[in-house]
Design a protein around this motif. Structure first.
Motif, PDB file in Angstrom:
ATOM      1  N   ILE A   1     -56.715  47.576  55.331  1.00  0.00           N
ATOM      2  CA  ILE A   1     -55.586  46.928  54.669  1.00  0.00           C
ATOM      3  C   ILE A   1     -55.211  45.691  55.471  1.00  0.00           C
ATOM      4  CG2 ILE A   1     -53.182  47.161  53.940  1.00  0.00           C
ATOM      5  CD1 ILE A   1     -53.665  50.211  53.785  1.00  0.00           C
ATOM      6  N   ASP A   2     -55.274  44.526  54.829  1.00  0.00           N
ATOM      7  CA  ASP A   2     -54.788  43.285  55.438  1.00  0.00           C
ATOM      8  C   ASP A   2     -53.310  43.167  55.112  1.00  0.00           C
ATOM      9  OD1 ASP A   2     -57.280  42.216  56.476  1.00  0.00           O
ATOM     10  OD2 ASP A   2     -57.849  41.890  54.385  1.00  0.00           O
ATOM     11  N   HIS A   3     -52.505  42.772  56.094  1.00  0.00           N
ATOM     12  CA  HIS A   3     -51.058  42.673  55.882  1.00  0.00           C
ATOM     13  C   HIS A   3     -50.458  41.713  56.903  1.00  0.00           C
ATOM     14  CE1 HIS A   3     -50.598  45.305  59.397  1.00  0.00           C
ATOM     15  NE2 HIS A   3     -51.491  46.107  58.846  1.00  0.00           N
TER      16      HIS A   3
ATOM     17  N   VAL B   1     -44.495  48.827  59.313  1.00  0.00           N
ATOM     18  CA  VAL B   1     -45.896  48.719  58.899  1.00  0.00           C
ATOM     19  C   VAL B   1     -46.256  49.845  57.929  1.00  0.00           C
ATOM     20  CG1 VAL B   1     -47.085  49.977  60.760  1.00  0.00           C
ATOM     21  CG2 VAL B   1     -48.189  48.016  59.707  1.00  0.00           C
TER      22      VAL B   1
ATOM     23  N   ILE C   1     -45.337  48.635  54.556  1.00  0.00           N
ATOM     24  CA  ILE C   1     -46.308  47.624  54.114  1.00  0.00           C
ATOM     25  C   ILE C   1     -47.598  48.289  53.635  1.00  0.00           C
ATOM     26  CG2 ILE C   1     -47.790  45.729  54.909  1.00  0.00           C
ATOM     27  CD1 ILE C   1     -45.475  44.974  56.863  1.00  0.00           C
ATOM     28  N   ARG C   2     -48.050  49.311  54.364  1.00  0.00           N
ATOM     29  CA  ARG C   2     -49.302  50.004  54.028  1.00  0.00           C
ATOM     30  C   ARG C   2     -49.158  50.902  52.805  1.00  0.00           C
ATOM     31  NH1 ARG C   2     -49.526  52.456  59.820  1.00  0.00           N
ATOM     32  NH2 ARG C   2     -50.611  50.864  61.006  1.00  0.00           N
TER      33      ARG C   2
ATOM     34  N   ASP D   1     -52.349  42.540  62.198  1.00  0.00           N
ATOM     35  CA  ASP D   1     -52.416  42.167  60.785  1.00  0.00           C
ATOM     36  C   ASP D   1     -53.502  42.908  60.005  1.00  0.00           C
ATOM     37  OD1 ASP D   1     -54.609  40.940  61.966  1.00  0.00           O
ATOM     38  OD2 ASP D   1     -54.289  39.009  60.980  1.00  0.00           O
ATOM     39  N   LYS D   2     -54.088  43.931  60.610  1.00  0.00           N
ATOM     40  CA  LYS D   2     -55.100  44.745  59.924  1.00  0.00           C
ATOM     41  C   LYS D   2     -54.866  46.209  60.256  1.00  0.00           C
ATOM     42  CE  LYS D   2     -58.876  41.463  59.467  1.00  0.00           C
ATOM     43  NZ  LYS D   2     -58.760  41.273  58.034  1.00  0.00           N
TER      44      LYS D   2
END
Length: 156
Positions: free
Chosen positions: A20-22, A31, A34-35, A133-134
């Motif tokens: 997952i890119d975030h 996070v 976000i995920r 970020d990953k």
């Protein structure tokens, strides 16, 4: 570098995972949102060390919504007292910034200890994969098979 090494390991071991890119985020609760995962599903990695300078390093992995009990960390690896490694020590020993350390160790000098609740409660664990970020979401049984951690209770 750690991200690429981790993905190569998981692919080589035929693990079930997704990337997952975030936006960069180091806090477990943020996070997780976000995920799209539960806060407790996050594998929070904390590099600890012996407080008595014997060189023992421990990568303690716990659910993202829990707090670490340093007495339990010390007992798990048979040392008198454990403390948190400094951000500089964590970067030097793991190759990752605090918040980006995955629940794997690529160093023979770091002992991997995982709170059993993390892998017993969830079929998948989620973690920052060497970068803020990953993230990787990984099948829990694949994680145990590949990482081969010591399972115990680590949380307050």
């Amino acid at each position: 570098m750690i991200f690429a090494k981790l993905v190569a390991l998981l692919e080589h071991e035929h693990a079930q995972f997704r990337i997952i890119d975030h936006p960069a985020e180091g806090r477990s609760d943020l996070v997780a949102a976000i995920r799209g995962t539960a806060p407790g599903q996050g594998a929070k990695a904390m590099l600890c060390k012996s407080k008595h300078d014997d060189g023992t390093l421990i990568l303690a992995i716990l659910p993202g919504d829990k707090k670490l009990d340093f007495k339990k960390v010390a007992a798990a690896v048979d040392i008198r007292k454990a403390t948190l490694a400094s951000p500089d020590e964590a970067q030097r020993e793991t190759g990752c910034a605090i918040g980006a350390i995955p629940p794997f160790t690529f160093s023979p000098h770091i002992r991997l200890v995982v709170d059993a609740e993390l892998v017993e409660q969830f079929q998948e664990i989620a973690f920052n994969a060497g970068r803020l970020d990953k993230s990787i979401v990984l099948n829990s049984s694949d994680y145990l098979r590949i990482a081969r951690p010591l399972l115990t209770s680590l949380c307050v």
